[in-house]
Design a protein around this motif. Sequence first.
Motif, PDB file in Angstrom:
ATOM      1  N   UNK A 149      -7.685  76.690 -17.259  1.00  0.00           N
ATOM      2  CA  UNK A 149      -6.382  77.308 -17.021  1.00  0.00           C
ATOM      3  C   UNK A 149      -6.300  78.018 -15.678  1.00  0.00           C
ATOM      4  N   UNK A 150      -7.425  78.052 -14.979  1.00  0.00           N
ATOM      5  CA  UNK A 150      -7.434  78.671 -13.653  1.00  0.00           C
ATOM      6  C   UNK A 150      -8.254  77.786 -12.722  1.00  0.00           C
ATOM      7  N   UNK A 151      -7.682  76.614 -12.342  1.00  0.00           N
ATOM      8  CA  UNK A 151      -8.454  75.609 -11.602  1.00  0.00           C
ATOM      9  C   UNK A 151      -8.951  76.102 -10.246  1.00  0.00           C
ATOM     10  N   UNK A 152      -8.259  77.067  -9.648  1.00  0.00           N
ATOM     11  CA  UNK A 152      -8.660  77.502  -8.306  1.00  0.00           C
ATOM     12  C   UNK A 152      -9.479  78.783  -8.314  1.00  0.00           C
ATOM     13  N   UNK A 153      -9.861  79.247  -9.488  1.00  0.00           N
ATOM     14  CA  UNK A 153     -10.587  80.515  -9.575  1.00  0.00           C
ATOM     15  C   UNK A 153     -11.892  80.454  -8.785  1.00  0.00           C
ATOM     16  N   UNK A 154     -12.102  81.454  -7.931  1.00  0.00           N
ATOM     17  CA  UNK A 154     -13.311  81.522  -7.112  1.00  0.00           C
ATOM     18  C   UNK A 154     -14.130  82.746  -7.499  1.00  0.00           C
ATOM     19  N   UNK A 155     -15.453  82.606  -7.417  1.00  0.00           N
ATOM     20  CA  UNK A 155     -16.326  83.764  -7.613  1.00  0.00           C
ATOM     21  C   UNK A 155     -17.476  83.680  -6.626  1.00  0.00           C
ATOM     22  N   UNK A 156     -18.064  84.827  -6.317  1.00  0.00           N
ATOM     23  CA  UNK A 156     -19.231  84.881  -5.428  1.00  0.00           C
ATOM     24  C   UNK A 156     -20.465  85.001  -6.306  1.00  0.00           C
ATOM     25  N   UNK A 157     -21.035  83.857  -6.659  1.00  0.00           N
ATOM     26  CA  UNK A 157     -22.155  83.839  -7.597  1.00  0.00           C
ATOM     27  C   UNK A 157     -23.177  82.779  -7.185  1.00  0.00           C
ATOM     28  N   UNK A 158     -24.313  82.791  -7.849  1.00  0.00           N
ATOM     29  CA  UNK A 158     -25.290  81.721  -7.673  1.00  0.00           C
ATOM     30  C   UNK A 158     -24.912  80.595  -8.642  1.00  0.00           C
ATOM     31  N   UNK A 159     -24.430  79.457  -8.120  1.00  0.00           N
ATOM     32  CA  UNK A 159     -23.940  78.411  -9.025  1.00  0.00           C
ATOM     33  C   UNK A 159     -25.015  77.898  -9.981  1.00  0.00           C
ATOM     34  N   UNK A 160     -26.273  77.800  -9.497  1.00  0.00           N
ATOM     35  CA  UNK A 160     -27.325  77.271 -10.368  1.00  0.00           C
ATOM     36  C   UNK A 160     -27.627  78.198 -11.539  1.00  0.00           C
ATOM     37  N   UNK A 161     -27.664  79.493 -11.235  1.00  0.00           N
ATOM     38  CA  UNK A 161     -27.918  80.462 -12.307  1.00  0.00           C
ATOM     39  C   UNK A 161     -26.751  80.478 -13.295  1.00  0.00           C
ATOM     40  N   UNK A 162     -25.539  80.322 -12.799  1.00  0.00           N
ATOM     41  CA  UNK A 162     -24.394  80.342 -13.713  1.00  0.00           C
ATOM     42  C   UNK A 162     -24.402  79.082 -14.577  1.00  0.00           C
TER      43      UNK A 162
END
Lengths: 121, 357
Positions: B223-236
């Motif tokens: 429901x939020x296709x453009x949502x951005x976060x500053x995270x480690x993608x592999x850990x997430x």
Amino acid sequence: MNIFHVEDDRDIREITKMALEMAGEFQVSQYDCGDAALAAASDSTPDLFLLDVMMPGMTGPETLLKLREFDHLANVPAIYMTARVQPDEIEAFKKTEALGVIEKPFDPVTLGQQIMDMMAT
Amino acid sequence: MIPATTAAQMLDRFENPVLVIDTKSLAICHMNLAALTLKQASQDSGFELTDLASWMGVSTEEARARLTSQRPSFFHEVNHGAAYFDVQIQPLSDSGASDQMFAFFHEITRRREVERKKQELVSTVSHELRSPMTAIKGAMGLLLAGSAGEMPERARNMIQIAQRNADRLILIVNDILDLDKIADGTMAFDNSEVRVADVIETAVEGIAGFRDRFDVSVTTEINAPDALSMIDPNRMVQVLVNLLSNAIKFSPAGGNVKIALSRHAGFNRISVADMGEGIPKDEQDLLFQRFVQIGAKNRAATGGTGLGLSIVQEILAKQDCKISFESEVGGGTTFFVDIPIYDGLKLSKQVNGSCSS
């Protein structure tokens, strides 16, 4: 393809040899420590060094640096096999310009393919 | 109101060092006896902010920042000579407008040493286990691959059982090593600007084999296709794979697990909902404890280590994310992961600062 395999654990040596010979295209020469590998390397040129990292005496990276001092071995690619990938180890890996690291426990069925993939890059 | 001299005498009775600090100048106004003894032992003197900073083992700026932070009370650890202290800072009154604050010191040198030794042991044992596991798993893998010839059906079954359990042992060792890395701060987080929907997609792909094995479908609702976060993608991805595999394991065959992304209360919220039996109220408190498996009557069947959720929780805490859940017996369980929204430069400094460990 000729592989120089340096590993202090006898059982892991045997598993590795069987796994690679089952894959078909590898001939494996094995040494239980860095010194044994150095003694044998002076008059032969393998296609790849496969090195355990934590060994009594010389470590894998130390062994590789010594091996590379031979002119005829300066450009032989190397892969580490290790159970502990620590930040300081990664530094040592980079310094010795290895192709990569295969993590233990490895899958014996795909080990050969893993090595070929690393050598292709 | 207790007279000042009486208050000072009372403080002197404390075994632990206590400082009274002026809220404005951040100078030390008073030290109790234990603090004076400690200070003499360390051979420095003075009551200025710089001295306080040396007490706290940080720079003057850092000391100022910590002491003037908005939080009315907080802990931090200071290294004073060879001793380590937990320091709790508290305003003299609860109103927040007081002129002075307390710094209570509590020595934790021994606790730290014990913790360090324990961690070292865990780390060594886990690493040492990997070598024999390599040989065991290797030997069985080769047997199953037919390197010793064809095996009778029953022998094959038994080797498969052994191999499956070797895999489980390796998972446990890996999980312990992950927890260990988190505890000693060596787990690397490589943060970047990430589309949260991409992370979800990777996690769902990663779980495909597992999903099929348990005959559970996974639906994704973005429901939020453009949502951005500053995270480690592999850990997430690691976190989501963990939550998804839990949801799948505890779903009935033919069931459905839904992973969704939305905006919720200023966060990018990922929810993972299953149609399992739900978690009884009295077991909900145990959920994040290590080696606890809720509702797992047969551990081997679910193949879990009981460490997953505690790793998930630790990783999320390091990434400034929050995890919560809702569960009802018979109504399934939904986990919520709330990730700070990244909308460009405004948040980047703050997020980097707290996630770089």
